[in-house]
Design an enzyme around this catalytic site. Structure first.
Site, PDB file in Angstrom:
ATOM      1  CD  GLU A   1       7.139  -8.567  -0.035  1.00 12.03           C
ATOM      2  OE1 GLU A   1       7.820  -9.577   0.421  1.00 12.03           O
ATOM      3  OE2 GLU A   1       7.550  -8.216  -1.337  1.00 12.03           O
TER       4      GLU A   1
ATOM      5  CB  SER B   1      -2.249   2.707 -15.474  1.00  7.79           C
ATOM      6  OG  SER B   1      -3.066   3.421 -14.770  1.00  7.79           O
TER       7      SER B   1
ATOM      8  CD  GLN C   1      -5.295  -0.358 -13.261  1.00 11.89           C
ATOM      9  OE1 GLN C   1      -6.457  -0.617 -13.616  1.00 11.89           O
ATOM     10  NE2 GLN C   1      -4.911   0.923 -13.499  1.00 11.89           N
TER      11      GLN C   1
ATOM     12  CG  ASN D   1      -4.210  10.797  -0.811  1.00 12.00           C
ATOM     13  OD1 ASN D   1      -3.796   9.562  -1.270  1.00 12.00           O
ATOM     14  ND2 ASN D   1      -3.115  11.610  -0.684  1.00 12.00           N
ATOM     15  CD  GLU D   2      -9.868  13.023  -0.802  1.00 12.01           C
ATOM     16  OE1 GLU D   2      -9.570  11.977  -1.509  1.00 12.01           O
ATOM     17  OE2 GLU D   2      -9.755  14.325  -0.989  1.00 12.01           O
TER      18      GLU D   2
ATOM     19  CB  SER E   1     -11.488   2.147 -12.280  1.00 13.42           C
ATOM     20  OG  SER E   1     -10.712   2.515 -11.059  1.00 13.42           O
TER      21      SER E   1
END
Lengths: 379, 324, 379, 324
Positions: A244, A160, A125, A360-361, A128
């Site tokens: 999903e 990644s 991918q 997570n923020e 970013s």
């Protein structure tokens, strides 16, 4: 309300279990984030694909078994319980394939999916950018119109698998004058072997090149490698996020298996008191995640959606995974320090969990604003 | 009662900080991790010249110690700069050898070599840190202290600048009994190192979140970011007095409490630092990684948190009989 | 660097210990937040004062012993270790007295302090208002100039001890047109028995009236009851916050004694594993707070200050206190549910710790902004 | 597999919710706490009419059960509205009496009284909740189930709507052996109640922080406030499937996991609710207090967290033998 799988799903489970028992490598493969390990994992994808186990949720015409999301959960439980290898094609299977099923042309699906299913082509991918981490709308890499296609230029990072992968997919800014940052984006597939692409592997904490920086200099991609309408890339990318994807990003089977391994380790080491609570909580947490997934799957099968609930999932599994691996290392004591220990790579991988796929923020902001209706802050 | 570092202690810390800043430890750490000990040994010599390794060695053996407070002061700086090598283990070796009043000849000789920096030591119990780099490999075996003829099987650790080895069998019996207080020196030095590691992680993260812009503002202006950093600051600030209190008393429970609190604070600061750096912090090429992985390693070394807690409770049992 | 008290402080410790051993009530007094308990605690203040133990840090002329902050810490260690009662005069001693020493007139000190030292006059604080909790600058109660004094009107709330106390002190807006909200405030003392004051006790979680709402309707206070210059109330109130107050709000002796009690309880109940970590951490935490206070006291004695560090203290002791009491209740199990248990009132009190005296969220903002230098957010 | 409440189950929950909302439970809770059980008994009758107490009673004894899923559905609503009284204990009494297949005569009679709402029961082990209000006081003694002749020593609890009593000695032996599965019903009902308590605390706090203005903005726009509430939401949302999974299997480990997770989630939500309400939430006059104190009480009742964890581990031991 029930927790009983239908007979067909149970038959499927038995078939998967039997196949896995006969095929899962007796010893763990070398790390996925090495050249040797990447090749071994690619071969494992081919082995899965040969018996149609690599993409069970896809239609049969593309090498799958047409498994619905419930059956997919069953497969994942068996897959991880059997101690089967990590999936080198995860990015393609989890991100690109759902997008192709929803927005791709039949020609694109026919061209891209079969080689993805066999591991012949492994996808990375490319979302970013250095200045756009959790804030994807700040993307700056661009796509300029060319004859019969587009020229991609710019820099991507945290890609990644890109150190060893074949192709990549991502978003590029095709309409620089768009009134809003989410507009004017192009969702496109490109070749990592293109001479205009420079791949600079980046070592993660343990030094292994788990991701890479990509430098693109006028990389030509034909129109046939654009997914959806030019300018609609954001919508294309996000449309699969709400359904999903929130469920399939990390399957419960993975944590159930890890929690059981942790429990076994704990008992093997004499059930020391100092991690007792955490071992119990790992078992309960994995069970909670499994049951929550069953509920979400039930809703999806009735035509419902999973929206901002995916943000709760993300926080939950990433923290569960980290505590689980920290507990294993605590249990192992001195032995847990080795880079080549049975839990070490999992620990390093788990450390990244609260960061990627939306920090997570940001997920907590989403839970607060979209599920609880709290006022948006300046963030 | 004056529970503040003296001017001399502050000056000692500042001189080590300045020396290590000028030396640019990150590149020494990276070459150490790659198995090239040249830069690390050079740093070692300079630390020895500054007197760091003489602090645990009594004056009678060419040392200037025992000076546990100064040792803690120094090790905070070593942690702050992520200095590689068996630092704690060399201190522990000195404490072991100095801890037996009968001190047989080879031990006295070794002590003086450790104090001067001529010898780098490690201690296996069972694993010996950086046994492939050390000149002296001690091994704790069934309560006895042996000098092993070397170490083997250097295995890479999650902290890439640490390699755990196994002392070779055999060698020379140095002490028939492990001096019980010696472990306290290892814990104290580890606690101090952890405080320094935590401080470096906090400083770097504060700088990062002040620079890094997302959603149009520095991420350091987000309240969730602020509060995580505030918690890291608080944990470190309340571990620090435990460290210096322990150095003053060298009481086993005080040392254990300091080791536990310092290492938990450093590790939770590491988790915060990683989270707030995001992906860049997760890379080996970012210097942050040198401290991140060390925080985890120190937490385990010479007494994991549960072992430290057990020591705290055992001491409370002795001093605080229950009323029925 | 040392941890050895000077011989004079050790002699003081011995004297305090001996006195306390001979005077501390054998059984706990009734709850401070009841009429009966308030009277009993007031009598205890008189008993302390009779032998000059009620205000050890005050000058001798006001009933104290001129103890410096280090000696005060020693006193507090002995006081709480002896199991002595809570201090009903806490608000006056901790907030009003330091302000009087710094900003009061000699006449005010002579008039107010002696009766505070004996408990004859118990003081309540009157800071908060319904719309101004952590945001004290939003105060709206007002002071209007009258002949020879001021007329106070408005509403105060969360006035600790006011249900049974005699007098109160607080801030009122005397210059309504002040350009900034922190300006134009009056620091004033007033009588709770004044006919213009209505005291409405408020029950806390356990129903006990631990605080009250105050309704003031043109309550006249003479100029002699104004502390500092009119309009300077904020500065007067804050000036003592930055020095010893951050240290003396909650003394380490309190938590050392509580942690030891917890450890004793744990052992008495057979040292159950499930709270082992928390008992150990309570002991270490109390020791850390003690040592931190010694460091701060050492700095104060050298002429230094304690500024935003007080915010770290606040977060630390309030969370330590809460975990400590939660652990005790967990240990007690069913027995811990009773409202009249040995740890119950302490638990209820500890629950308020993270809220009052500046909510912990505000304290963390302060730590981040003032100690770490992070950019101010919109808050 | 359809792990979602049925339309009937949703309708059952909605009807209880509507009934309890209309009844205005807070005033019933307050009068119950003051020792006046009138309003509480009236609520009890309406719950019995809605079939709540028949769910744990088999059809052979005038019940409609056992229907643990419906019981969980109902108890979530009872928790949401902070309904007072020995609700869980009445369910437990029914489960005890229904759990012995021989079921002696007095037990069968009692069961029918419990199912119809004619009798309110409590169970002492050792303390009996609200024994001063209950019609039937059971006592678990050395593995036997007795009907005690009443209860004494009602003592106020931190949850002021709960009074723990001690069953009087003597009475009638009902069952010679405590049916082992009965405790599961108490834990399940308590877990469900906790989920409802947590949901009510979260809802009220979300509403409060949207209204309450400090520093010129609603405090709900502060990120630290948002994140605490997000964490409460996440904890509750992942406890809920454990609850319903446990209701479906009634497996001891599943029930224990649900009880532990639900009660920890409810208590941490209570802590968050109190903190974000500030002083007003700390007052007895604010209705929030009714749920705050109940969250703590439920955490202790019928299996504290460590007891639940022990049950989870014991079951894992049975199903997951270690590999050597």
């Amino acid at each position: 309300m029930d927790l009983t799988h239908c007979p067909a799903d149970e038959a499927f489970r038995a078939e998967a279990r039997a196949w896995l028992a006969g095929h899962v490598p007796a010893h763990p493969l070398p790390s996925l984030e090495t050249g040797e390990g990447f090749a071994a994992h690619r071969a494992w994808e081919a082995e899965l694909a040969a018996d149609r186990w690599s993409v069970v949720s896809w239609p049969e015409e593309y090498g799958g078994r047409g498994a619905d999301v419930m059956r997919w959960l069953v497969f994942e439980e068996e897959y991880w319980a059997a101690g089967a290898p990590g999936r080198v094609s995860q990015n393609g299977l989890g991100l690109l394939a759902p997008t192709l099923f929803e927005h791709g042309t039949p020609e694109q699906r026919a061209r891209v999916l079969p080689s993805m299913a066999t591991g012949e082509v492994v996808w990375a991918q490319a979302w970013s950018e250095p200045e756009a981490g959790s804030d994807l709308a700040a993307l700056r890499s661009r796509a300029v119109r060319a004859d019969g296609g587009w020229l991609l230029s710019g820099q991507k990072t945290w890609s990644s698998r890109a150190a060893f992968a074949d192709r990549a997919f991502g978003l590029f800014r095709s309409g620089p004058g768009a009134p809003k940052p989410h507009q004017g984006l192009l969702y496109v597939m490109f070749d990592l072997q293109d001479p205009g692409v420079t791949v600079r592997p980046i070592g993660r904490l343990d030094g292994r090149p788990a991701f890479a920086e990509l430098f693109l200099d006028e990389v030509f991609v034909p129109d046939e490698d654009v997914i959806g309408e030019p300018g609609e890339g954001w919508r294309v990318a996000m449309s699969t996020a709400g359904s999903e994807r929130g469920l399939t990003l990390r399957s419960p089977g993975r944590y159930l298996a890890a929690a059981r391994r942790l429990h076994t380790l704990w008992r093997t080491l004499g059930s020391p008191e100092h991690v007792r609570d955490r071992v119990a909580d790992a078992l309960s947490g994995a069970r909670a995640y499994q049951l929550s997934a069953y509920a979400h799957a039930s809703r999806l099968l009735e035509g419902g959606t999973v929206g901002a609930e995916a943000s709760m999932n993300k926080v939950f599994w990433s923290e569960l995974d980290l505590v689980l691996h920290e507990t294993a290392l605590d249990l192992l004591g001195e032995e847990g320090q080795f880079a080549d220990g049975a839990w070490s790579e999992g620990y390093v991988f788990a450390l990244a969990g609260p960061i990627y796929a939306g920090a997570n923020e940001v997920q907590r902001d989403i839970v607060a604003e979209r599920l609880l209706g709290l006022p948006r802050g300046r963030r | 009662m004056r529970f503040l570092p003296t001017a001399e202690q502050r000056a000692f810390a500042a001189s080590l900080d300045a020396m290590l800043t000028a030396a640019g430890t990150p590149s020494a750490v990276r070459s150490w991790a790659a198995g090239d000990h040249t830069a690390g040994r050079a740093l070692w010599s300079r630390l020895a010249d500054a007197g760091v390794f003489a602090l645990a060695v009594p004056e009678s053996c060419a040392g200037v110690g025992p000076l546990p407070v100064e040792l803690a002061v120094a090790f905070v700086e070593l942690g702050r700069h992520a200095v590689p090598g068996p630092l704690v283990e060399t201190v522990l070796a000195a404490a072991l050898l100095a801890g037996d009043p009968r001190r047989p000849d080879p031990a006295a000789e070794l002590l003086s070599a450790l104090a001067s920096g001529r010898a780098m030591a490690t201690v296996g119990a069972p694993y010996a840190l950086d046994g492939d780099a050390a000149d002296v490999v001690l091994a704790l075996r069934d309560g006895e202290v042996w000098r092993a003829p070397g170490a083997r099987d250097a295995r890479p650790c999650l902290d890439r600048a640490r390699r755990l080895t196994t002392p070779l069998p055999g060698g020379e019996l140095l002490l028939p009994r492990t001096p019980p207080a010696a472990l306290g020196w290892a814990r104290l030095a580890t606690a101090a190192q952890a405080i320094g590691v935590g401080a470096a992680l906090l400083d770097r993260t504060v700088a990062h979140v002040g620079r890094r812009v997302q959603f149009g503002v520095p991420i350091g202006s987000f309240q969730a970011v602020k509060h995580r950093l505030a918690d890291a600051k608080i944990a470190l600030e309340f571990a620090r007095p435990l460290l210096f209190g322990a150095a003053l008393t060298m009481d086993a429970a005080d040392v254990a409490a300091a080791k536990g609190a310092a290492c938990e604070a450093a590790y939770s600061t590491a988790r915060t630092a990683l989270q707030l750096h995001g992906a860049i912090g997760y890379t080996a090429e970012c210097d942050l990684s040198l401290w991140l992985t060390k925080a985890r390693a120190l937490r385990t070394a010479w007494g994991a948190p549960h072992e430290c807690r057990a020591a705290v409770l055992a001491a409370a049992l002795a001093t605080d009989p229950p009323h029925h």
